[in-house]
Scaffold this motif. Structure first.
Motif, PDB file in Angstrom:
ATOM      1  N   PRO A  30     159.898  90.559  -9.157  1.00  0.00           N
ATOM      2  CA  PRO A  30     160.372  89.386  -9.816  1.00  0.00           C
ATOM      3  C   PRO A  30     161.311  88.705  -9.163  1.00  0.00           C
ATOM      4  O   PRO A  30     161.469  87.309  -9.316  1.00  0.00           O
ATOM      5  N   LEU A  31     162.474  89.198  -8.821  1.00  0.00           N
ATOM      6  CA  LEU A  31     163.400  88.545  -8.228  1.00  0.00           C
ATOM      7  C   LEU A  31     163.208  87.971  -6.841  1.00  0.00           C
ATOM      8  O   LEU A  31     163.313  86.824  -6.680  1.00  0.00           O
ATOM      9  N   LEU A  32     162.140  88.736  -6.133  1.00  0.00           N
ATOM     10  CA  LEU A  32     161.571  88.121  -4.713  1.00  0.00           C
ATOM     11  C   LEU A  32     161.011  86.960  -5.112  1.00  0.00           C
ATOM     12  O   LEU A  32     160.773  85.937  -4.510  1.00  0.00           O
ATOM     13  N   GLU A  33     160.058  87.011  -6.288  1.00  0.00           N
ATOM     14  CA  GLU A  33     159.196  85.774  -6.582  1.00  0.00           C
ATOM     15  C   GLU A  33     159.811  84.731  -6.986  1.00  0.00           C
ATOM     16  O   GLU A  33     159.658  83.520  -6.516  1.00  0.00           O
ATOM     17  N   LYS A  34     161.215  84.829  -7.628  1.00  0.00           N
ATOM     18  CA  LYS A  34     161.849  83.768  -7.872  1.00  0.00           C
ATOM     19  C   LYS A  34     162.584  83.421  -6.823  1.00  0.00           C
ATOM     20  O   LYS A  34     162.898  81.817  -6.667  1.00  0.00           O
ATOM     21  N   ALA A  35     163.119  84.213  -5.866  1.00  0.00           N
ATOM     22  CA  ALA A  35     163.976  83.662  -4.646  1.00  0.00           C
ATOM     23  C   ALA A  35     162.888  82.532  -3.924  1.00  0.00           C
ATOM     24  O   ALA A  35     163.192  81.672  -3.148  1.00  0.00           O
ATOM     25  N   ILE A  36     161.594  83.044  -3.568  1.00  0.00           N
ATOM     26  CA  ILE A  36     160.612  82.338  -2.917  1.00  0.00           C
ATOM     27  C   ILE A  36     160.304  81.027  -3.652  1.00  0.00           C
ATOM     28  O   ILE A  36     160.457  79.878  -3.105  1.00  0.00           O
ATOM     29  N   ASP A  37     160.399  81.001  -4.803  1.00  0.00           N
ATOM     30  CA  ASP A  37     160.425  79.810  -5.686  1.00  0.00           C
ATOM     31  C   ASP A  37     161.427  79.016  -5.399  1.00  0.00           C
ATOM     32  O   ASP A  37     161.229  77.776  -5.182  1.00  0.00           O
ATOM     33  N   VAL A  38     162.635  79.396  -5.438  1.00  0.00           N
ATOM     34  CA  VAL A  38     163.923  78.729  -5.056  1.00  0.00           C
ATOM     35  C   VAL A  38     163.865  78.060  -3.520  1.00  0.00           C
ATOM     36  O   VAL A  38     163.945  77.053  -3.431  1.00  0.00           O
ATOM     37  N   LEU A  39     163.497  78.925  -2.870  1.00  0.00           N
ATOM     38  CA  LEU A  39     163.317  78.457  -1.253  1.00  0.00           C
ATOM     39  C   LEU A  39     162.329  77.339  -1.255  1.00  0.00           C
ATOM     40  O   LEU A  39     162.566  76.369  -0.404  1.00  0.00           O
ATOM     41  N   LEU A  40     161.281  77.407  -1.842  1.00  0.00           N
ATOM     42  CA  LEU A  40     160.212  76.316  -1.745  1.00  0.00           C
ATOM     43  C   LEU A  40     160.707  75.077  -2.234  1.00  0.00           C
ATOM     44  O   LEU A  40     160.583  74.113  -1.682  1.00  0.00           O
ATOM     45  N   MET A  41     161.459  75.273  -3.214  1.00  0.00           N
ATOM     46  CA  MET A  41     162.031  73.943  -4.121  1.00  0.00           C
ATOM     47  C   MET A  41     163.342  73.534  -2.918  1.00  0.00           C
ATOM     48  O   MET A  41     163.403  72.241  -3.201  1.00  0.00           O
ATOM     49  N   CYS A  42     163.882  74.305  -2.290  1.00  0.00           N
ATOM     50  CA  CYS A  42     165.020  73.606  -1.624  1.00  0.00           C
ATOM     51  C   CYS A  42     164.477  73.446  -0.404  1.00  0.00           C
ATOM     52  O   CYS A  42     165.388  72.638   0.544  1.00  0.00           O
ATOM     53  N   SER A  43     163.113  73.272   0.161  1.00  0.00           N
ATOM     54  CA  SER A  43     162.655  73.110   1.303  1.00  0.00           C
ATOM     55  C   SER A  43     162.200  71.618   1.463  1.00  0.00           C
ATOM     56  O   SER A  43     161.723  71.214   2.409  1.00  0.00           O
ATOM     57  N   ILE A  44     162.275  70.906   0.043  1.00  0.00           N
ATOM     58  CA  ILE A  44     161.768  69.592   0.086  1.00  0.00           C
ATOM     59  C   ILE A  44     162.678  68.486   0.635  1.00  0.00           C
ATOM     60  O   ILE A  44     163.886  68.281   0.287  1.00  0.00           O
ATOM     61  N   ASP A  45     162.062  67.811   1.568  1.00  0.00           N
ATOM     62  CA  ASP A  45     162.731  66.469   1.963  1.00  0.00           C
ATOM     63  C   ASP A  45     164.109  67.170   2.753  1.00  0.00           C
ATOM     64  O   ASP A  45     165.150  66.348   2.327  1.00  0.00           O
ATOM     65  N   VAL A  46     164.284  67.940   3.366  1.00  0.00           N
ATOM     66  CA  VAL A  46     165.415  68.167   3.904  1.00  0.00           C
ATOM     67  C   VAL A  46     165.803  67.261   5.011  1.00  0.00           C
ATOM     68  O   VAL A  46     165.331  67.215   6.326  1.00  0.00           O
ATOM     69  N   GLU A  47     166.296  66.224   4.790  1.00  0.00           N
ATOM     70  CA  GLU A  47     166.638  65.186   5.682  1.00  0.00           C
ATOM     71  C   GLU A  47     167.112  65.170   6.999  1.00  0.00           C
ATOM     72  O   GLU A  47     166.522  64.257   7.945  1.00  0.00           O
ATOM     73  N   PHE A  48     167.795  66.069   7.302  1.00  0.00           N
ATOM     74  CA  PHE A  48     168.254  66.062   8.586  1.00  0.00           C
ATOM     75  C   PHE A  48     167.515  67.105   9.429  1.00  0.00           C
ATOM     76  O   PHE A  48     167.751  67.425  10.763  1.00  0.00           O
ATOM     77  N   SER A  49     166.631  67.691   9.091  1.00  0.00           N
ATOM     78  CA  SER A  49     165.645  68.682   9.618  1.00  0.00           C
ATOM     79  C   SER A  49     164.762  68.058  10.594  1.00  0.00           C
ATOM     80  O   SER A  49     164.084  66.956  10.345  1.00  0.00           O
ATOM     81  N   PRO A  50     164.639  68.325  11.897  1.00  0.00           N
ATOM     82  CA  PRO A  50     163.613  67.709  12.780  1.00  0.00           C
ATOM     83  C   PRO A  50     162.248  67.758  12.443  1.00  0.00           C
ATOM     84  O   PRO A  50     161.761  66.697  12.488  1.00  0.00           O
ATOM     85  N   PRO A  51     161.575  68.791  11.867  1.00  0.00           N
ATOM     86  CA  PRO A  51     160.321  68.564  11.501  1.00  0.00           C
ATOM     87  C   PRO A  51     159.943  67.588  10.130  1.00  0.00           C
ATOM     88  O   PRO A  51     159.077  66.903  10.293  1.00  0.00           O
ATOM     89  N   VAL A  52     161.063  67.366   9.356  1.00  0.00           N
ATOM     90  CA  VAL A  52     161.122  66.203   8.355  1.00  0.00           C
ATOM     91  C   VAL A  52     160.951  64.864   8.950  1.00  0.00           C
ATOM     92  O   VAL A  52     160.203  63.965   8.739  1.00  0.00           O
ATOM     93  N   GLN A  53     162.093  64.694   9.832  1.00  0.00           N
ATOM     94  CA  GLN A  53     162.030  63.604  10.945  1.00  0.00           C
ATOM     95  C   GLN A  53     160.959  63.227  11.259  1.00  0.00           C
ATOM     96  O   GLN A  53     160.330  62.256  11.551  1.00  0.00           O
ATOM     97  N   ALA A  54     160.158  64.124  12.179  1.00  0.00           N
ATOM     98  CA  ALA A  54     158.904  64.149  12.638  1.00  0.00           C
ATOM     99  C   ALA A  54     157.626  63.648  11.757  1.00  0.00           C
ATOM    100  O   ALA A  54     156.877  62.679  11.985  1.00  0.00           O
TER     101      ALA A  54
END
Length: 334
Positions: free
Chosen positions: A178-202
């Motif tokens: 359950p903790l890992l499941e929530k951690a992955i959920d958090v990671l996915l939410m925090c991965s959105i539109d990371v403005e200064f990330s090269p992949p997002v800029q691409a």
């Protein structure tokens, strides 16, 4: 999808380069998606709810959320895309075994683009449907490729699992705690539109010059699979495990800066803009390391935290990649 900010108004057949979107906004260290503070979303919502928010501009009620989950499940269903998954799975099988997992998704997502049921429809509704298909089918493609590389039976999707549990199970072959499941959920939410990330800029640039959604995703993956990006995770994990600063992390950072070598995964000077999501991921990395009761993981995460503090004390900030790798390392994935 103009309301998402991927595309600006065309003037005489040209589009301006995208530098901002309406998906995420910054105020100091705080980040918001569609007006909702990320910290609040991480605490009170799930990735599936946030995905709905990004696509439709508001958080779903229970009825709309249930419908959205059903659509996501349908997108990953073997029956729903049996005609396409057969030849696409064969393509992934025929790739040389040395092709990295993420690079193999260049083939997978290109295949999905060729199977688009509405290839000439670029309306908002059609783009939403594409996004949902991509979100639903990408974990299945990853699982299919991993089965080839590892020589193991392919994991199958289960409609009863949450999206992060589905993703983790399809990739690792094991249902997460359950903790890992929530951690992955958090990671996915925090991965959105990371403005200064090269992949997002691409991805933004691909959309700005007229590329469709598949082109934007492929551009992001192409940047993410460059040698420099691929090696960063391994470099950070090795750095934390070796703890080369021997009790003087700040001194080590300053020495690296003075020699012009910099610090892997860290930003300094004008580019050192902090992001509240880094702190969120760091906290979850600490939780995961502690839950594991694994001395190696705990020591590695302690080293990451020590060096992180030294970087901040020296006027820098760990980049988003640093926080993501730290969480995945604590989970035993990186």
């Amino acid at each position: 999808m103009k309301d998402h900010g991927e595309e600006t108004a065309a003037v005489r057949g040209h589009r301006d380069p995208v530098t901002q979107t309406t998906i995420a906004s910054w105020s100091g260290r705080e980040v918001s998606y569609r007006g909702y503070n990320v910290t609040d979303l991480v605490r009170d919502s799930t990735f599936t709810e946030v995905a709905y928010l990004l696509l439709y501009g508001e958080l779903p009620c229970e009825v709309f959320l249930a419908d959205f989950r059903a659509v996501l499940c349908e997108a990953s269903s073997e029956e729903e895309w049996a005609d396409d998954s057969g030849w696409l799975g064969e393509c992934l099988e025929r790739l040389p075994l040395h092709v990295p997992l993420l690079q193999s998704m260049l083939t997978g997502i290109s295949g999905l683009a060729h199977c688009d049921p509405q290839p000439t429809d670029h309306s908002l509704a059609a783009d939403r449907a594409r996004a949902i298909r991509l979100v639903g089918r990408l974990p299945v493609l990853l699982a299919a490729r991993l089965a080839v590389v590892d020589g193991t039976p392919r994991s199958l999707p289960d409609d009863e699992r949450s999206y992060p549990a589905q993703l983790a199970t399809l990739i690792t072959g094991h249902v997460p705690s359950p903790l890992l499941e929530k951690a992955i959920d958090v990671l996915l939410m925090c991965s959105i539109d990371v403005e200064f990330s090269p992949p997002v800029q691409a991805a933004r640039l691909a959309a700005a010059v007229g590329g469709d959604m598949y082109s934007a995703v492929l551009a992001a993956i192409s940047v993410e699979t460059t040698a420099q990006r691929v090696c960063l995770a391994e470099e950070l994990v090795n750095l934390w495990e070796s703890r080369v600063w021997v009790g003087d992390a700040e001194g080590w950072v300053l020495e690296r800066l003075e020699s012009g070598r910099g610090c892997p995964g860290a930003l300094f000077g004008g580019s050192a803009i902090d992001d509240s999501r880094r702190g969120v991921l760091a906290a979850w990395a600490e939780h995961l390391a502690a839950e594991s009761a694994d001395g190696v993981k705990v020591a590695r995460d302690d080293a990451a935290a020590e060096l992180e503090s030294a970087i901040i004390a020296c006027g820098g900030t760990p980049a988003w990649d640093w926080a993501a790798v730290r969480l995945l390392a604590a989970a035993g994935v990186a």
